[in-house]
Design a protein around this motif. Structure first.
Motif, short mmCIF file in Angstrom:
data_model
loop_
_atom_site.label_atom_id
_atom_site.label_comp_id
_atom_site.label_asym_id
_atom_site.label_seq_id
_atom_site.Cartn_x
_atom_site.Cartn_y
_atom_site.Cartn_z
N GLY A 71 0.79 -1.23 0.00
CA GLY A 71 0.00 0.00 0.00
C GLY A 71 0.82 1.27 0.00
N ARG A 72 2.15 1.15 0.05
CA ARG A 72 2.99 2.37 0.06
C ARG A 72 3.67 2.53 -1.29
NH1 ARG A 72 6.38 3.46 5.37
NH2 ARG A 72 7.03 5.04 3.88
N TYR A 73 3.39 3.66 -1.92
CA TYR A 73 3.93 3.92 -3.25
C TYR A 73 5.40 4.33 -3.20
CZ TYR A 73 -0.21 3.43 -6.14
OH TYR A 73 -1.26 2.91 -6.83
N ALA A 74 6.11 4.01 -4.28
CA ALA A 74 7.48 4.50 -4.44
C ALA A 74 7.43 6.02 -4.64
CB ALA A 74 8.12 3.82 -5.65
N SER A 75 8.58 6.66 -4.65
CA SER A 75 8.63 8.12 -4.84
C SER A 75 8.19 8.45 -6.27
CB SER A 75 10.04 8.63 -4.61
OG SER A 75 10.88 8.14 -5.63
N THR A 76 7.77 9.69 -6.47
CA THR A 76 7.27 10.08 -7.79
C THR A 76 8.26 9.81 -8.93
OG1 THR A 76 5.96 11.75 -6.66
CG2 THR A 76 6.13 11.96 -9.04
N PRO A 77 9.55 10.19 -8.80
CA PRO A 77 10.48 9.87 -9.90
C PRO A 77 10.63 8.37 -10.12
CG PRO A 77 11.54 11.26 -8.21
CD PRO A 77 10.18 10.95 -7.72
N GLN A 78 10.58 7.61 -9.02
CA GLN A 78 10.67 6.14 -9.18
C GLN A 78 9.46 5.59 -9.90
OE1 GLN A 78 11.49 5.06 -5.06
NE2 GLN A 78 13.28 3.93 -5.78
N ILE A 79 8.28 6.10 -9.52
CA ILE A 79 7.05 5.65 -10.18
C ILE A 79 7.17 5.89 -11.68
CG2 ILE A 79 4.60 6.20 -10.51
CD1 ILE A 79 4.39 6.74 -7.53
N LYS A 80 7.67 7.06 -12.03
CA LYS A 80 7.81 7.42 -13.43
C LYS A 80 8.77 6.46 -14.14
CE LYS A 80 7.78 11.34 -16.26
NZ LYS A 80 7.55 12.73 -16.49
N SER A 81 9.86 6.18 -13.47
CA SER A 81 10.85 5.29 -14.07
C SER A 81 10.32 3.86 -14.18
CB SER A 81 12.12 5.38 -13.23
OG SER A 81 12.81 4.17 -13.24
N ILE A 82 9.59 3.40 -13.17
CA ILE A 82 9.08 2.02 -13.18
C ILE A 82 8.01 1.86 -14.26
CG2 ILE A 82 7.73 0.32 -11.86
CD1 ILE A 82 9.11 1.55 -9.30
N THR A 83 7.10 2.84 -14.36
CA THR A 83 6.01 2.70 -15.33
C THR A 83 6.47 2.99 -16.77
OG1 THR A 83 5.33 4.98 -14.89
CG2 THR A 83 4.16 3.25 -13.69
#
Lengths: 249, 219
Positions: A71-83
């Motif tokens: 339930g805890r999201y990665a940081s915004t830059p990480q989210i961007k990199s992962i997706t």
């Protein structure tokens, strides 16, 4: 190790639970079809993989990184990199109407990835040929049929060289006679062993192309298995009754 | 009525038309970007910023432009303490009034344009990895301007005609010279000439915006 691992995914809108403990895995080079009645949570599940939906519990691992863990999201830059490793194709295409077909394909590689123009142009030509629309490079989306728009949308997603392609009911907005041309393109990607998750109402297509089928109902994955087994011998009563409804109609 | 008379009265009127056109160009050039800024502010997640933008738009649209012009020209200098620093040249004061007023209308026009854009556009931009700034400038703004174009054209034509309000704050523009000539010569002709000049200006604008609409048809 699986390429995507989803564990106990939960999401609710107010008191309505859209996803209740959804878990599944997608292996590399696998084609997985997700079927189920409207409102079963299939699209929400798919959209949560690229963070178009915010989930309230559970984990999503893409490759070796967690988009969200318990339930805890990665940081915004990480989210961007992962997706960024995933391409998405929408039911309503979502092409940019103010850009030509070619510019639709080239916008992200140029502005986001900052790839050299010549290389991007070469790749866009190659992909447009691949989806059979080489002659439409300069056309605006308004001039294309639904089937052509969706093929452009697929080419646009492929421009970023994704490791995984996600399809959210790619043929549901199309006239019946245009469905085939889109499915042929997806099938070709399957033959090239692109890892794909396809939310679809096309049972014949799911049976033919998918390595595995997930049946979702009421926010849960009720049953999964190879298409030969799931379509011919569903284990679960809910699967059976759904298949009876869609196959007889 | 003869040609000589027409030439004689047209000369000062064309000079007045120059003032009208300058006012128009300044007002358009500044109120469009300012209006867009207010559109963005009205969408802001920061409540105070959105509230300010909405209030601003409400006040500017909810009171007569003439009142606003009179207020800036004659009211501000009366403010106790700061009034003496707020005495502007009439033309400048009128410019401020037009820019502030039209910015509110353009803000609403652009907001309408933004609302017409499908949320799928944002989603597509997001999955393609575009940043918020890139999404706004490369995807949303071009579509918004296209949708807003007919309304912007309409508003621009209204602006040309609203410059006649300069008459009320004694800036010598087109209508001022016509009125002077009418009074001096006891002739209707200057009114007809001035009408034709306004029609010509709005015609140029109409054609210009038709061209823009065609250019940005995206078909």
């Amino acid at each position: 190790m699986s390429l995507i691992q989803v564990t106990n995914l939960k999401k609710s809108f107010g008191s309505l639970d859209v996803l209740k403990n959804v878990s599944f895995e997608i292996r590399k080079n696998e084609v997985v079809a997700v079927i189920g009645p409207s409102g079963s949570g299939k699209s929400t599940m798919l959209r949560s993989l690229v963070h178009l939906e915010h989930i309230h519990g559970g984990s999503i691992r893409i490759g070796d990184r967690y988009l969200v863990q318990d339930g805890r999201y990665a940081s915004t830059p990480q989210i961007k990199s992962i997706t960024s490793g995933m391409g998405m194709v929408f039911q309503h295409f979502n092409l940019f109407p103010h850009l030509s077909v070619q510019d639709n394909l080239e916008l992200a590689p140029r502005t986001v990835q900052k790839r050299p123009a010549a290389e991007v142009r070469e790749r866009s030509k190659e992909l447009l040929s691949k989806v059979g629309l080489a002659d439409k490079a300069d056309a605006y989306p308004a001039r294309l049929s639904g089937g052509q728009k969706q093929r452009v949308a697929i080419a646009r997603a492929l421009m970023l060289n994704p490791a995984i392609m996600l399809f959210d009911e790619p043929t549901s907005a199309l006239d019946p006679e245009l469905v085939g041309e889109v499915l042929r393109v997806i099938k070709q990607l399957a033959e090239e062993h692109m890892t794909m998750v396809i939310v679809t109402h096309e049972m014949g297509f799911a049976r033919e192309v998918a390595d595995r089928v997930l049946f979702m109902d009421n926010g849960e994955v009720v049953e999964e298995g190879p298409p030969s087994q799931l379509f011919a011998n569903p284990r679960h009563e809910r699967t059976r009754s759904f298949l009876n409804r869609v196959v007889t109609v | 009525m003869n040609v000589e008379y027409l030439v004689k009265i047209s000369k000062p009127m064309l000079e007045g038309a120059g003032t009208t056109i300058s006012m128009f160009l300044i007002a358009i050039a500044l109120s469009v970007p300012l209006g867009f800024l207010f559109t963005l502010m009205a969408q802001s997640r920061i409540r105070a910023v959105a509230w300010f933008a909405h209030s601003y738009i409400y006040v500017m649209r909810g009171t007569p432009l003439l009142l606003q012009l009179l207020f800036i020209c004659f009211g501000l200098p009366m403010l106790p303490g700061v009034g003496e620093y707020l005495v502007f040249d009439r033309f400048l004061a009128a410019c401020i009034g037009f820019v502030l007023n039209y910015a509110a209308y353009f803000a609403e026009i652009f907001r309408g344009g933004l609302l017409s854009i499908d949320k799928g556009q944002h989603e597509a931009a997001q999955v393609l990895g575009l940043s918020r700034w890139q999404t706004t400038t490369k995807v949303i703004m071009p579509q918004m301007f296209r949708v807003a174009l007919p309304a912007v054209a309409n508003e621009s034509i209204t602006l040309v005609k609203d410059t006649a309000l300069l008459y009320a704050v004694a800036v010598p523009e087109l209508l001022h010279f016509a009125q002077t000539a009418v009074n001096r010569d006891a002739s209707l002709t200057p009114f007809i000439v001035v009408g034709i000049i306004y029609l010509f200006m709005t015609l140029v604008l109409t054609l210009f915006f038709k061209f823009l609409e065609k250019r940005f048809k995206y078909e």
